[in-house]
Design a protein around this motif. Structure first.
Motif: not given
Lengths: 194, 101
Positions: A20-26, A80-87, B26-28
């Motif tokens: 859950s730590m890796v999954y959550h973006r917040n 929150e993290e922006k969704p991954l789009n280019r990488l 992770k990005r941040n």
């Protein structure tokens, strides 16, 4: 029997919280999940007859480090993290690395299972605070001293990193430092300590 | 099934894998920092498991050392993150590209 049940309970809790730590973006949700991992691991240390390490785990990790992290998250007011789009290729690299690491894990699992079993004879003194302290200040005194110096370096580094000068202040500090250098005639040394 | 040494090692391996994959996903910077903490904890678990297996207190002592290093890392790493945020108004590691050109 009780050890088995407790171990699998807390192992499941630890793995679930880690996922859950890796999954959550917040980042705040991640931090709370990480506290769950720390607490579950601390309970596993108790089943491994290491009560001192369990207590220290709660005190240092859940109590000190995670509070620091949560403070920083609050201080920076992160979105929150922006969704991954280019990488996107990172996902495949990460998955590949994960598969390799899991394969290694199961190789260890099989290899250790094949090793001759050693019956666990509970030596009650191992893991007690007294035996740890006695070893720490006799046989392992040098590593303890080195860790002390490391912590001192971390304190100094943290203060220097967190310090902020306004532009006139910075100029003042640099000029002072240069004057001091000129007075003491150490002209070869160009380093300026900030 | 009584948990043996290999069970603890397997748990530790799973946690380490999750942490390593998390660092990549992770990005941040704070998320990556927390994943590194998770990997350190997985290593601590192997130390304690071997300490139990060989009935030697050395493993637990080195867990203590790892925890000290983690605390020092937290102080300096979070200082770097705050300094970076001050300059760039973000903690996204993709913004830390000043050395690229």
């Amino acid at each position: 029997m009780a050890t088995t049940v407790l171990f699998f309970l807390f192992a499941g809790l630890a793995i679930g919280c880690a996922l859950s730590m890796v999954y959550h973006r917040n980042p705040l949700y991640s931090a709370v999940s990480l506290v769950g991992v720390f607490i579950a691991l601390s309970c596993i240390y108790v089943t491994l007859a290491a009560p001192f390490i369990a207590a220290v785990q709660i005190l240092i990790y859940a109590g000190a480090i995670m509070v620091l992290v949560v403070f920083v998250i609050m201080l920076l007011n992160l979105d929150e993290e922006k969704p991954l789009n280019r990488l996107r290729y990172l996902y495949s690299i990460g998955g590949f690395l994960g598969i390799i690491l899991m394969a290694q894990t199961f190789f260890i699992f099989i290899a250790v299972n094949k090793a001759p079993k050693k019956p666990i004879v509970a030596d009650e003194s191992v893991g007690k605070t007294m035996s740890i302290g006695a070893n720490m200040y006799t046989e392992y005194l040098l590593p303890v001293e080195i860790v002390g110096i490391l912590l001192l370096m971390a304190i100094i580094g943290g203060v220097i990193l967190a310090r902020r000068f306004s532009q006139p202040e910075l100029r003042l500090v640099v000029n002072n430092e240069l004057d001091k250098r000129n007075e003491s005639e150490e002209k070869d040394d160009y380093r300026i300590a900030l | 099934m009584e948990p043996s040494l290999s069970t603890y090692l397997a748990l530790s391996g799973i946690l380490f894998t999750i942490g390593a994959v998390g660092v990549i996903f992770k990005r941040n910077a704070i998320g990556m920092f927390m994943c590194i903490e998770l990997m350190l904890n997985a290593v601590n678990l192997t130390f304690v498991a071997f300490s139990r297996y060989y009935e030697d207190v050395t493993g637990q002592l080195f867990v203590f050392m790892v925890m000290s290093v983690a605390a020092a890392e937290a102080a300096v790493g979070l200082g770097i993150i705050i300094a970076f945020f001050r300059n760039r108004q973000s903690v996204d590691v993709d913004d830390a590209s000043i050395l690229r050109n």
